[in-house]
Write a protein that holds these residues in place. Structure first.
Motif, short mmCIF file in Angstrom:
data_model
loop_
_atom_site.label_atom_id
_atom_site.label_comp_id
_atom_site.label_asym_id
_atom_site.label_seq_id
_atom_site.Cartn_x
_atom_site.Cartn_y
_atom_site.Cartn_z
N VAL A 263 8.55 21.02 30.38
CA VAL A 263 9.49 19.95 30.05
C VAL A 263 10.61 20.46 29.16
N ILE A 264 10.25 21.27 28.16
CA ILE A 264 11.24 21.77 27.23
C ILE A 264 12.27 22.66 27.94
N MET A 266 12.81 23.05 31.43
CA MET A 266 13.26 22.72 32.78
C MET A 266 14.75 22.40 32.87
N SER A 267 15.28 21.72 31.83
CA SER A 267 16.64 21.22 31.95
C SER A 267 17.67 22.35 31.98
N TYR A 268 17.33 23.53 31.53
CA TYR A 268 18.37 24.55 31.50
C TYR A 268 17.95 25.86 32.16
N THR A 270 17.25 28.81 34.65
CA THR A 270 17.82 29.30 35.90
C THR A 270 17.14 30.62 36.25
N LYS A 274 13.40 29.87 35.82
CA LYS A 274 12.99 28.71 36.61
C LYS A 274 11.79 29.08 37.49
#
Lengths: 306, 276, 261
Positions: A263-264, A266-268, A270, A274
């Motif tokens: 969660v921490i 995932m948003s950024y 790549t 990823k």
């Protein structure tokens, strides 16, 4: 268990001969449609597995399987994706939640099944069921605003970490373990109980010497499934664990888990990062599948013995 | 003497366990209620958040939550119910049934974050559905499938066998029997299962955050993005911008889930009374 | 009416803005006000972190990617247009009862690297230092790391919180805690310390004396829709700059020009 449906299908097979061809075709089509729906469940699991693997398998190339499974550091800025600190974090809070939650849950189940009056039962059982329904963000929120400051007082840290996460998770796994344990206790034949009481045993002696051993496998199953819930829980953990991917440094020190790190990050994330997150998902998937397989194997063992 | 005391102490501890569980639930409910009740106004429920501190209401998040749950329900109900019909009425014990059950059990235990990542990879990335209500509903339907399937199967199995015999005796076909006799009598229990699954979906965060997105928006088309109440609560709590709204959101969430729970119990109880 | 994700033909009715959580006060409020005065247009704002914003605009899933950090080397090749929209100072904050009110850049760096672990080492009480860090998706962390840490590693034992507000509320609550947040979010619950003797404020940021400052960006692609262009112009107009930007505690992008920078 299988008796009723077998009786049913014989009947149909017998009846089919009298059916018109159109009815026969329709029945066969419908049956296959239902089968198709049932296979959707299998397909769903396969789809999840295939997709997470497709997105995550490249961890074996970069950072490499050894660095991924055996690495002691998880840091995206340094490009290191070793899962050991996360595995350690997951283990720590799972263990913590089991130590706190399993006795409470099993105690609650025994209370419900053996001791409580019907009136008490009608209060406690819905409470257990509703605990299962409380969303995990609400637990996390509760942990953040109520429990964290208390833990901070006790441990002298900031209150984020293993202890807070364990307490919150303990509450979250109580319903899972309690419900299944109660089922297990309920399936112990009442003759055994009566025999024990007839021999002058107290309630506790009956519970301890007779019921618990008889329901042992069921209780182990329940605990394993509770463990699965703790390992997979995400949002509540993110909110109270402190999310530092480091090895256990004490009950009050922050920690990160397999789920919270996803969660921490995932948003950024790549590229390799990823991929590594999907690698974590593969591991979580395998763990949960393994636990289900274990429970089924145990139950089968139990059936054979009985 | 020792035996008596051991018994008393042990039973005392077990009582304590039962009570602790109730007290914990009570504490969570009372706390959220006391801190949140002051927030609940028509404005809070119906208007959108605005301003730097997310003042105002949470209307769009309620719409998004109900929308995504309802859509997931529409997707999952036919499949799950028919699958359960197969397992309960048609299937003969064997390898295939074993595999189906193992798959359903696994599906039920897959951590929701894995479901969220999977949903992101399939619906967002591969199928190009974007952050949308549809992506969220599809991902949620994976989560709900095993719950509805199990509840339906148990409901069908609970229908007494002799009811079917009567139908077959009158020359009805299998499907006629299932659709006209078995499913209607199993309906209340199936509904109970559906309601509980909806409760799960409403309370889910990790799945929807990666599939429906976080934009505060009132979704109209299934391809619109949205922010669920759970995601809103998470954001408010972690950003710490408007804790009052966080308490209000938590309370509304709890109320929704309690309503689901109570109506499921009421249905189950009514069903028992009718039968009994 | 909604044409989300559908770029081929037809005018888009939506402007999708994704990115930094730091910019949320600007984007959300200006988006709201813009929507109110423009019928049938929706500004969809998501705070997913600066990196996510840059990725999403370059992939075409957003119209505007907001970022509280500069582009990294790898991102320079994406061919994004940069529109600076505001200045921001990052304040180092401590508990209001903490007597320490001035730290040197080196001291801050040593604290966040885990070398200094007790307040007594920087002239404070004998109290262990509690580190609060942001998650790596955060542009605030990126900027702080670049300016203060000089690429020294953060202490890995620090609590990592994914939101500005939580950092603030934990530091307001824990005596020995230290963290960093955007100046716009500093309230009376916490105390912002001076860095190398300079207090963070609009004046010290504009004059360049306060070292921990950065530019907040909108990144876009060339084939930007007219609506998105119009929205950006609106954000740069005095209407937004002098009210929303300032209300949110940021410094208008026009401020430096005013003093002839």
């Amino acid at each position: 268990m299988t008796e009723p449906e077998q009786a049913g299908s014989e009947r149909v097979n017998g009846g089919l001969k009298m059916m018109s061809r159109a009815t026969y075709v329709r029945e066969a089509l419908l049956k296959n449609l239902f089968l198709l729906c049932a296979i959707v469940a299998v397909a769903a699991v396969a789809l999840i597995f295939v997709f997470t693997i497709a997105r995550g398998w490249e961890v074996v190339k970069d950072p490499g399987l050894a660095a991924f499974l055996g690495g002691a550091e998880w840091s995206s800025t340094l490009g290191r994706f070793g899962i050991l600190p996360l595995v350690a974090g997951t283990l720590a809070i799972t263990l913590g939640s089991l130590v706190l939650g399993a006795p409470l849950a099993i105690g609650t189940a025994i209370f419900l099944s053996e001791i409580a009056s019907p009136r008490m039962r009608s209060i406690v059982r819905p409470a257990v069921e509703m605990l299962a329904g409380v969303p995990s963000v609400v637990y996390g929120f509760f942990g953040l605003v109520i429990l964290r400051p208390i833990v901070a007082e006790i441990t002298g840290g900031m209150g984020f970490g293993t202890l807070t996460a364990s307490v919150i998770l303990a509450v979250m796994i109580v319903p899972t373990i309690a419900t299944l344990t109660e089922d297990a206790l309920g399936s112990v034949p009442s003759g055994i109980r009566e025999a024990s009481y007839a021999m002058g045993a107290t309630t506790w002696q009956t519970i301890y010497k007779v019921l618990l051993p008889a329901a042992k496998i069921g209780i182990i199953d329940a605990t394993i499934l509770g463990m699965g819930r703790a390992i997979g829980e995400t949002m509540a953990v993110v909110m109270v664990a402190g999310n530092a991917p480091q090895f256990f440094k004490g009950l009050g020190a922050p920690i990160a888990t397999l789920t919270s790190q996803i969660v921490i990050d995932m948003s950024y994330a790549t590229g390799t990062h990823k991929t590594a997150l999907f690698g974590l998902a593969i591991i979580l998937f395998l763990i949960s599948m393994g636990l289900v397989a274990l429970v089924r194997a145990l139950s089968r063992l139990n059936e054979k013995k009985a | 003497m020792g035996k008596r005391w051991t018994n008393r102490i042990a039973l005392g501890v077990l009582w304590l366990c039962g009570l602790t569980t109730v007290v914990v639930l009570g504490a969570v409910i009372v706390y959220v209620f006391v801190r949140g009740i002051g927030q609940i106004t028509p404005e809070f429920i119906f208007t959108a958040p605005h301003g730097v501190n997310a003042e105002g209401g949470i209307g769009p998040t309620i719409v998004a939550t109900i929308y995504v749950t309802g859509l997931a329900m529409l997707i999952v109900t036919p499949i799950a119910v028919l699958a359960a019909v197969y397992l309960a009425e048609y299937a003969v014990q064997g390898r295939l049934v074993n595999i189906i059950r193992f798959a359903a059990d696994t599906l039920a235990s897959v951590p929701s974050i894995v479901m969220g990542l999977f949903g992101f990879a399939l619906f967002y990335e591969a199928m190009g559905l974007g952050f949308s209500v549809l992506s969220g509903a599809l991902a949620l339907s994976f989560l709900m499938l095993p719950i509805v399937m199990r509840a339906t199967e148990e409901a069908i199995r609970a229908v007494p066998r002799f009811i079917r015999w009567g139908s077959y005796g009158l020359g009805a076909s299998k499907w006629q029997t299932v659709s006209k006799i078995v499913l209607p009598s199993a309906m209340p229990r199936i509904l109970t299962g559906l309601i509980l699954a909806m409760g799960r979906a409403v309370g889910e965060t990790a799945v929807v955050i990666f599939t429906m997105g976080q934009a505060i928006y009132t979704p109209i088309s299934p391809l619109d993005p949205g922010r669920s109440m759970t995601v809103h609560l998470y954001t408010l709590a972690m950003e710490g911008i408007n804790m009052d709204a966080a308490y209000g959101t938590a309370l509304l969430l709890m109320v929704m889930i309690l309503l689901f729970n109570v109506s499921a119990r009421w249905l189950a109880a009514r069903n028992r009374r009718l039968k009994g | 009416m909604a044409l989300t994700g559908c770029t081929a033909g037809g005018e888009r009715q939506e402007v999708i803005v994704t990115g930094s959580t730091t910019l949320l006060p600007i984007t959300e409020v200006s988006g709201e006000m813009y929507t109110e005065s423009h019928d049938g247009i929706a500004i969809l704002v998501s705070g997913m972190g600066s990196s996510a914003g840059i990725e999403s605009v370059s992939k075409g899933s957003s119209d505007i990617g907001t970022s509280s950090r500069e582009l990294k080397d790898a991102e320079l090749e994406l061919g994004l247009e940069d529109t600076p929209v505001a200045y921001d100072a990052i304040a180092v904050i401590v508990h209001p009862d903490n007597p320490v009110s001035d730290l040197s850049t080196l001291e801050v760096r040593s604290i966040f690297a885990g070398v200094i672990t007790n307040w007594s080492e920087v002239g404070g009480p004998d109290l262990p230092i509690g580190l609060v860090n942001r998650d790596e998706a955060s542009g605030t962390r990126e900027a702080f790391s670049k300016i203060i840490m000089d690429d020294a590693q953060f202490d890995r034992g620090a609590v990592v919180l994914p939101g500005t507000g939580q950092v603030r509320s934990v530091i307001a609550d824990v005596q020995g805690a230290i963290g960093y947040i955007s100046l716009g979010f500093v309230t009376d619950d916490v105390k912002a310390v001076a860095i190398d003797g300079v207090e963070p404020s609009e004046a010290t940021v504009v004059s360049g004396a306060y070292p921990v400052q950065r530019v907040l960006h909108f990144f876009t692609k060339e084939d930007l829709s007219d609506i998105a262009r119009d929205y950006i112009a609106y954000v740069l107009s005095p209407e937004v700059q002098d009210t929303i930007v300032r209300d949110a505690g940021f410094i208008p992008i026009t401020a430096k020009e005013a003093v002839g920078d």
